[in-house]
Design a protein around this motif. Sequence first.
Motif, PDB file in Angstrom:
ATOM      1  N   GLY A 139       0.818  -1.201  -0.119  1.00 54.68           N
ATOM      2  CA  GLY A 139      -0.056  -0.040  -0.010  1.00 54.68           C
ATOM      3  C   GLY A 139       0.684   1.293  -0.081  1.00 54.68           C
ATOM      4  N   HIS A 140       2.070   1.183  -0.520  1.00 50.78           N
ATOM      5  CA  HIS A 140       2.797   2.383  -0.339  1.00 50.78           C
ATOM      6  C   HIS A 140       2.210   3.547  -1.496  1.00 50.78           C
ATOM      7  N   ALA A 141       1.678   3.110  -2.343  1.00 56.00           N
ATOM      8  CA  ALA A 141       1.280   4.059  -3.345  1.00 56.00           C
ATOM      9  C   ALA A 141       0.291   4.918  -2.752  1.00 56.00           C
ATOM     10  N   ASN A 142      -0.590   4.579  -1.584  1.00 59.32           N
ATOM     11  CA  ASN A 142      -1.624   5.362  -0.878  1.00 59.32           C
ATOM     12  C   ASN A 142      -0.937   6.331   0.157  1.00 59.32           C
ATOM     13  N   ARG A 143       0.001   6.218   0.593  1.00 54.35           N
ATOM     14  CA  ARG A 143       1.163   6.816   1.711  1.00 54.35           C
ATOM     15  C   ARG A 143       1.503   8.153   1.294  1.00 54.35           C
ATOM     16  N   THR A 144       1.375   8.991   2.111  1.00 55.85           N
ATOM     17  CA  THR A 144       2.026  10.233   1.887  1.00 55.85           C
ATOM     18  C   THR A 144       3.525  10.379   2.291  1.00 55.85           C
ATOM     19  N   PRO A 145       4.224  11.205   1.856  1.00 53.07           N
ATOM     20  CA  PRO A 145       5.630  11.408   2.189  1.00 53.07           C
ATOM     21  C   PRO A 145       6.220  11.137   3.609  1.00 53.07           C
ATOM     22  N   LEU A 146       5.156  12.031   4.217  1.00 53.24           N
ATOM     23  CA  LEU A 146       5.570  12.068   5.634  1.00 53.24           C
ATOM     24  C   LEU A 146       5.591  10.774   6.410  1.00 53.24           C
ATOM     25  N   GLU A 147       4.302   9.904   5.974  1.00 49.61           N
ATOM     26  CA  GLU A 147       4.175   8.421   6.651  1.00 49.61           C
ATOM     27  C   GLU A 147       5.334   7.533   6.101  1.00 49.61           C
ATOM     28  N   LEU A 148       5.837   7.771   4.571  1.00 51.02           N
ATOM     29  CA  LEU A 148       7.089   7.068   4.429  1.00 51.02           C
ATOM     30  C   LEU A 148       8.130   7.183   5.062  1.00 51.02           C
ATOM     31  N   VAL A 149       8.520   8.455   5.240  1.00 48.84           N
ATOM     32  CA  VAL A 149       9.732   8.671   6.121  1.00 48.84           C
ATOM     33  C   VAL A 149       9.593   8.285   7.581  1.00 48.84           C
ATOM     34  N   THR A 150       8.297   8.585   8.226  1.00 45.36           N
ATOM     35  CA  THR A 150       8.371   8.197   9.512  1.00 45.36           C
ATOM     36  C   THR A 150       8.220   6.627   9.651  1.00 45.36           C
ATOM     37  N   GLY A 151       7.761   5.755   8.639  1.00 49.27           N
ATOM     38  CA  GLY A 151       8.015   4.365   8.835  1.00 49.27           C
ATOM     39  C   GLY A 151       9.136   3.930   8.732  1.00 49.27           C
ATOM     40  N   ALA A 152       9.968   4.667   7.901  1.00 51.21           N
ATOM     41  CA  ALA A 152      11.493   4.295   7.477  1.00 51.21           C
ATOM     42  C   ALA A 152      12.349   4.525   8.897  1.00 51.21           C
ATOM     43  N   LEU A 153      11.899   5.551   9.679  1.00 54.99           N
ATOM     44  CA  LEU A 153      12.613   5.965  10.734  1.00 54.99           C
ATOM     45  C   LEU A 153      12.485   4.790  11.941  1.00 54.99           C
ATOM     46  N   ASN A 154      10.992   4.687  11.998  1.00 52.96           N
ATOM     47  CA  ASN A 154      10.744   3.452  13.051  1.00 52.96           C
ATOM     48  C   ASN A 154      11.135   2.247  12.684  1.00 52.96           C
ATOM     49  N   TRP A 155      11.291   1.814  11.476  1.00 53.39           N
ATOM     50  CA  TRP A 155      12.159   0.472  11.098  1.00 53.39           C
ATOM     51  C   TRP A 155      13.523   0.663  11.782  1.00 53.39           C
ATOM     52  N   TRP A 156      14.208   1.608  11.618  1.00 52.17           N
ATOM     53  CA  TRP A 156      15.359   1.643  11.779  1.00 52.17           C
ATOM     54  C   TRP A 156      15.660   1.749  13.436  1.00 52.17           C
ATOM     55  N   ARG A 157      14.710   2.497  14.071  1.00 49.63           N
ATOM     56  CA  ARG A 157      14.562   2.624  15.430  1.00 49.63           C
ATOM     57  C   ARG A 157      14.383   1.228  16.079  1.00 49.63           C
ATOM     58  N   GLU A 158      13.485   0.436  15.692  1.00 47.56           N
ATOM     59  CA  GLU A 158      13.123  -0.938  16.019  1.00 47.56           C
ATOM     60  C   GLU A 158      14.421  -1.768  15.713  1.00 47.56           C
TER      61      GLU A 158
END
Length: 265
Positions: free
Chosen positions: A15-34
């Motif tokens: 579902g990446h096509a439906n996500r905003t740029p902010l959501e994509l960046v936040t998701g990437a940061l959360n992945w690295w944090r985890e």
Amino acid sequence: MIAAQRQVKTRKMGGHANRTPLELVTGALNWWREAGVDLQFLDETHPWIPDQKKTEDELASVGLPRTAAPSPEPAPQQNSLTQRESLPETLKDFAGWWLNEPALDQGGASPRVVPRGSAHPELMVLVAEPESDDREQLLSGPLGSLLDAMLSAMGVQQEAVYFASVLPRNTPLADWNAIALSGMGAVTLHHISLVAPKRLAIFGRNILPLLGHDPTQSPVSLQKINHEGGMVPVIAGWDLAALLARTKARSAFWQRWLEWTDSPL
């Protein structure tokens, strides 16, 4: 049919096509944090404190004015109050000098009031200024009445006390920084030296910096004062107006007084 296939493909991709740029960046940061990566390390050092000269040059290069240098601390005024030879040599001469010396202040609505008492007393009381209604006698109003009651309770006779003030007249909204620069600290220490008391009680925290006490320190820490004639034990605290208004302040001062007078000179 083609649209439906695209929708299925998008779902399979998360579902990446439906996500905003902010959501994509936040998701990437959360992945690295985890994953346990929450710090960034660089090979090159980074100056956290800017180079003042470089900053000034950059401002000048774009036509902006350079920042003004901090003004130096004002130096004490050089006048007759800061010159030892111009001060009275005896306590007898001090009263007349106190009433007439122009350098002591710039005038005011209230008259100058002389200290009262004799040299070598058991106790010297020092306040910031005369009361607003003082004319012939220092501390003749409600603050003086409070002090008289305190001295009576403490068992101190009036004849054994020298009453003095830092300022010669009542001065509303006095500028104590300017007073310190004018040399009144030297005058006050000289006055104490001429009186030569066995003990000194100071009422008013504005007085303490004039006598060399660090204003960031508690008045309780001031126990002795060095003056021209030697050293005198000191008790210092709130001014008389504060003591008159606050029961707890009077109680605290009373306890300190008992401890102070129980200690040997």
